[in-house]
Write an enzyme that holds these catalytic residues in place. Structure first.
Site, mmCIF file in Angstrom:
data_model
loop_
_atom_site.group_PDB
_atom_site.id
_atom_site.type_symbol
_atom_site.label_atom_id
_atom_site.label_comp_id
_atom_site.label_asym_id
_atom_site.label_seq_id
_atom_site.Cartn_x
_atom_site.Cartn_y
_atom_site.Cartn_z
ATOM 1 C CG HIS A 40 -5.293 -8.407 6.687
ATOM 2 N ND1 HIS A 40 -6.414 -7.722 6.261
ATOM 3 C CD2 HIS A 40 -4.307 -7.479 6.823
ATOM 4 C CE1 HIS A 40 -6.115 -6.437 6.141
ATOM 5 N NE2 HIS A 40 -4.833 -6.257 6.477
ATOM 6 C CD GLU A 41 -0.844 -8.262 8.745
ATOM 7 O OE1 GLU A 41 0.014 -7.763 8.000
ATOM 8 O OE2 GLU A 41 -1.753 -7.592 9.271
ATOM 9 C CG HIS A 74 -0.219 -6.428 3.938
ATOM 10 N ND1 HIS A 74 -0.564 -5.330 3.179
ATOM 11 C CD2 HIS A 74 -1.037 -6.408 5.028
ATOM 12 C CE1 HIS A 74 -1.547 -4.673 3.779
ATOM 13 N NE2 HIS A 74 -1.855 -5.300 4.896
ATOM 14 C CG HIS A 94 -5.419 -2.169 3.885
ATOM 15 N ND1 HIS A 94 -5.152 -1.469 5.042
ATOM 16 C CD2 HIS A 94 -4.880 -3.395 4.079
ATOM 17 C CE1 HIS A 94 -4.497 -2.237 5.898
ATOM 18 N NE2 HIS A 94 -4.323 -3.417 5.336
#
Length: 337
Positions: A225-226, A229, A235
């Site tokens: 998930h990170e 980024h 999101h």
């Protein structure tokens, strides 16, 4: 009865699953409490961190327990490492840095370039090696003031050396300056944080009570998930598309390695990504290979019916997990992204 300087107060200090009850006068110096704790735990005062409700101690060594807000019956959580643990961690870090320096020096050596009309295998190998050096986690750091930092550092290294994670970082050209951890008491609402699109990624490694570490699979999913980024700050749908793709590629990579079908060059399965969005593709990776149940109320299901049911359940689980991670991610709302 209220406490006076002549009446000792009871202090309950929890450290690594053990409770230590101390009796001190309220006008005793805070340094005396630190000294008593060093006797009990071997953690030097400079490495002790006391967590409790109310006023926190000042930096002055003359402050008393009462001035620091430490009252009768108070419960304190202590964090810290012994000198022996600190020396051990430094030794591990020193050895890892030595190995990394050797590998970096080898990678930076200019290869001998052969004159050829076709592809140059030596140059290709050199290019691949340089790429491997570039797209990775360049540094790892555990929080030394938390319990057992050596184990936390080992977990960070396991993540950085995870073959599936290394694969997606090479595929998507991800570079991360620092991989480190989040302290539960400092960021209780967060599971992960990406600072400045990959300058640093911080992950929650520990349980809330500091009595162990979170499941590796859960931490790795937050890491994916990170890593997303690094490309997308919010999101939004772009983020969700790439995040779903990373999770799917991690699962596909592990399955291909297990089945012996992984290609070092990436292979045809990784040249084209279908579908570009949707959890279904990711969920299918988790549900392949399941056989029909032999007994029970669902034994009359066909194999396809069971697969569809398991697929739907897996998609719901993955979607729920991602929502929880998204709500516990501090990146999108951070001014540093």
């Amino acid at each position: 009865m209220s406490n006076t300087p002549n009446n000792p107060i009871s202090i309950n200090v929890a450290f690594r699953g053990q409770n230590h009850v101390l009796s001190l006068l309220p006008d005793s110096a805070l340094a005396e409490l630190h000294a008593r704790l060093e006797e009990l735990t071997e953690v030097p005062p400079s490495l002790q961190k006391l967590l409790y409700k109310g006023k926190k101690p000042s930096a002055s060594s003359d402050v008393t327990l009462g001035q620091a807000g430490i009252k009768d019956g108070i419960k304190i959580q202590m964090l810290g490492s012994t000198d022996k643990e600190l020396d051990g961690m430094k030794a591990v870090e020193s050895e890892n840095q030595r190995r990394e320096r050797i590998m970096r020096e080898r990678a930076l050596k200019a290869p001998v370039k052969l004159r050829s009309t076709g592809s140059d295998p030596i140059s290709s190998f050199s290019s691949s090696s340089s790429t491997s050096i570039q797209y990775r986690f360049h540094d790892m750091k555990a929080l030394e003031h938390l319990p057992n930092p050596a184990s936390a550092l080992a977990l960070l290294r396991r993540l950085s050396e995870d073959s599936a994670i290394k694969h997606v970082m090479q595929q998507h050209k991800f570079t991360v300056g620092l991989l480190t951890e989040l302290a539960p008491h400092e960021h209780p609402e967060l599971l992960g944080l990406n600072e400045n699109a990959g300058q640093a990624i911080k992950l929650r490694l520990r349980t809330d009570k500091y009595d162990g570490f979170r499941l590796y699979s859960e931490v790795r999913r937050v890491l994916c998930h990170e890593l997303t980024h690094n490309v997308w700050g919010d999101h939004d749908e772009n983020f969700k598309a790439l995040n779903s793709r990373l999770n799917r590629e991690v699962a596909e990579f592990e399955r291909s390695v297990k089945d012996g079908t992984h290609h070092l060059s990436g292979g045809p399965a990784y040249d084209v990504y279908q579908p570009s969005l949707d959890l279904e593709g990711e969920a299918r990776v988790y549900t392949l290979g399941g056989g029909a149940p032999s007994s029970g109320p669902l034994s009359s299901e066909t194999q396809e019916e069971r697969r569809q049911r398991v697929l739907e359940a897996t998609m719901n689980r993955l979607r729920k997990e991602e929502e929880e991670i998204e709500h516990s991610c501090g990146t999108a709302n951070s001014t540093s992204t």
